[in-house]
Scaffold this motif. Sequence first.
Motif, PDB file in Angstrom:
ATOM      1  N   ALA A   1      14.891   1.811  37.490  1.00  0.00           N
ATOM      2  CA  ALA A   1      13.973   2.717  38.170  1.00  0.00           C
ATOM      3  C   ALA A   1      14.791   3.770  38.909  1.00  0.00           C
ATOM      4  CB  ALA A   1      13.093   1.946  39.142  1.00  0.00           C
ATOM      5  N   GLN A   2      14.393   5.036  38.757  1.00  0.00           N
ATOM      6  CA  GLN A   2      15.062   6.134  39.444  1.00  0.00           C
ATOM      7  C   GLN A   2      13.990   7.080  39.964  1.00  0.00           C
ATOM      8  OE1 GLN A   2      18.638   7.627  37.207  1.00  0.00           O
ATOM      9  NE2 GLN A   2      18.029   6.072  35.732  1.00  0.00           N
ATOM     10  N   VAL A   3      13.945   7.224  41.286  1.00  0.00           N
ATOM     11  CA  VAL A   3      12.922   8.052  41.922  1.00  0.00           C
ATOM     12  C   VAL A   3      13.617   9.077  42.813  1.00  0.00           C
ATOM     13  CG1 VAL A   3      10.933   8.090  43.479  1.00  0.00           C
ATOM     14  CG2 VAL A   3      11.221   6.192  41.853  1.00  0.00           C
TER      15      VAL A   3
ATOM     16  N   PRO B   1      21.510  17.806  51.278  1.00  0.00           N
ATOM     17  CA  PRO B   1      20.928  17.614  52.613  1.00  0.00           C
ATOM     18  C   PRO B   1      19.431  17.303  52.620  1.00  0.00           C
ATOM     19  CG  PRO B   1      22.481  19.424  52.655  1.00  0.00           C
ATOM     20  CD  PRO B   1      22.328  19.025  51.207  1.00  0.00           C
ATOM     21  N   ASP B   2      18.716  17.690  51.550  1.00  0.00           N
ATOM     22  CA  ASP B   2      17.285  17.397  51.530  1.00  0.00           C
ATOM     23  C   ASP B   2      16.841  16.679  50.263  1.00  0.00           C
ATOM     24  OD1 ASP B   2      17.470  19.410  49.645  1.00  0.00           O
ATOM     25  OD2 ASP B   2      15.836  20.618  50.464  1.00  0.00           O
ATOM     26  N   GLU B   3      17.788  16.001  49.613  1.00  0.00           N
ATOM     27  CA  GLU B   3      17.460  15.334  48.334  1.00  0.00           C
ATOM     28  C   GLU B   3      18.177  13.995  48.236  1.00  0.00           C
ATOM     29  OE1 GLU B   3      17.529  16.214  43.511  1.00  0.00           O
ATOM     30  OE2 GLU B   3      18.647  17.512  44.874  1.00  0.00           O
ATOM     31  N   TRP B   4      17.429  12.989  47.782  1.00  0.00           N
ATOM     32  CA  TRP B   4      17.956  11.642  47.607  1.00  0.00           C
ATOM     33  C   TRP B   4      17.430  11.060  46.303  1.00  0.00           C
ATOM     34  CZ3 TRP B   4      15.980  13.867  51.866  1.00  0.00           C
ATOM     35  CH2 TRP B   4      16.837  13.990  52.984  1.00  0.00           C
ATOM     36  N   GLN B   5      18.085  10.048  45.814  1.00  0.00           N
ATOM     37  CA  GLN B   5      17.594   9.331  44.640  1.00  0.00           C
ATOM     38  C   GLN B   5      17.578   7.843  44.937  1.00  0.00           C
ATOM     39  OE1 GLN B   5      17.895  11.111  40.933  1.00  0.00           O
ATOM     40  NE2 GLN B   5      18.685   9.298  39.915  1.00  0.00           N
ATOM     41  N   ILE B   6      16.426   7.243  44.710  1.00  0.00           N
ATOM     42  CA  ILE B   6      16.285   5.802  44.899  1.00  0.00           C
ATOM     43  C   ILE B   6      16.497   5.120  43.556  1.00  0.00           C
ATOM     44  CG2 ILE B   6      14.742   3.943  45.630  1.00  0.00           C
ATOM     45  CD1 ILE B   6      13.240   6.032  47.317  1.00  0.00           C
ATOM     46  N   ILE B   7      17.369   4.129  43.539  1.00  0.00           N
ATOM     47  CA  ILE B   7      17.636   3.334  42.344  1.00  0.00           C
ATOM     48  C   ILE B   7      17.068   1.947  42.585  1.00  0.00           C
ATOM     49  CG2 ILE B   7      19.397   2.480  40.755  1.00  0.00           C
ATOM     50  CD1 ILE B   7      19.287   5.539  40.969  1.00  0.00           C
TER      51      ILE B   7
END
Length: 199
Positions: free
Chosen positions: A37-39, A82-88
């Motif tokens: 899963a990648q969000v 600075p305003d972006e992340w990825q959840i694995i």
Amino acid sequence: MVDNFRRSIIANKAEAMVNGSVTGDNGVVLTEIPFLAQVNIRGNSDDKKFVAGVKSVTGLAVPTTPNSYVTKGDLTIFWLSPDEWQIIGPVDAQNDLVAKLRDALSGQHVAVIDVSGNRTTLELSGAQARNVMKKSCRLDMDPQSFVPGQVVQTRVAKAPVILQMLDDKPVFRMFVRPSFAEYLVDWLLDAMSEYRYSA
């Protein structure tokens, strides 16, 4: 059922990865971890409501240190900008994650997007993994420079990847787009080949 059948974009490379890997004290192993899963999330880490909303779903505050990641249980959050992340997360967890995040962040100026099909995951591990990475990536791969807890957007063998250092065994994970995946596997297997014949 046919509807539930999935095949990795590089399934045809599975045998080559097994045959090209070298086990033992001087080894290096390449495997694929498909369908994680990648969000992707966009928001403001200075906004307490945003941080609290993400934490209520993941148990984690978004990391604010560049090129770092945080982990709890089976979830990891990468800092991408600075305003972006990825959840694995685990295989097939993306729909649940997206729904819960959108609910927790409702009314805020944010973006929550399932990008699970955007990249597959290659894992390179073993005593010689760092040496293979030194041949394949322009980043400084010395143990003092690239350490567990770091994640960067870079190129490995000219393929754009998100590169994560899991631990100092060492274990590296590369999140690579499907169009580059087969090429990257071939490159890494070639870079690994010398260790099949070393003493």
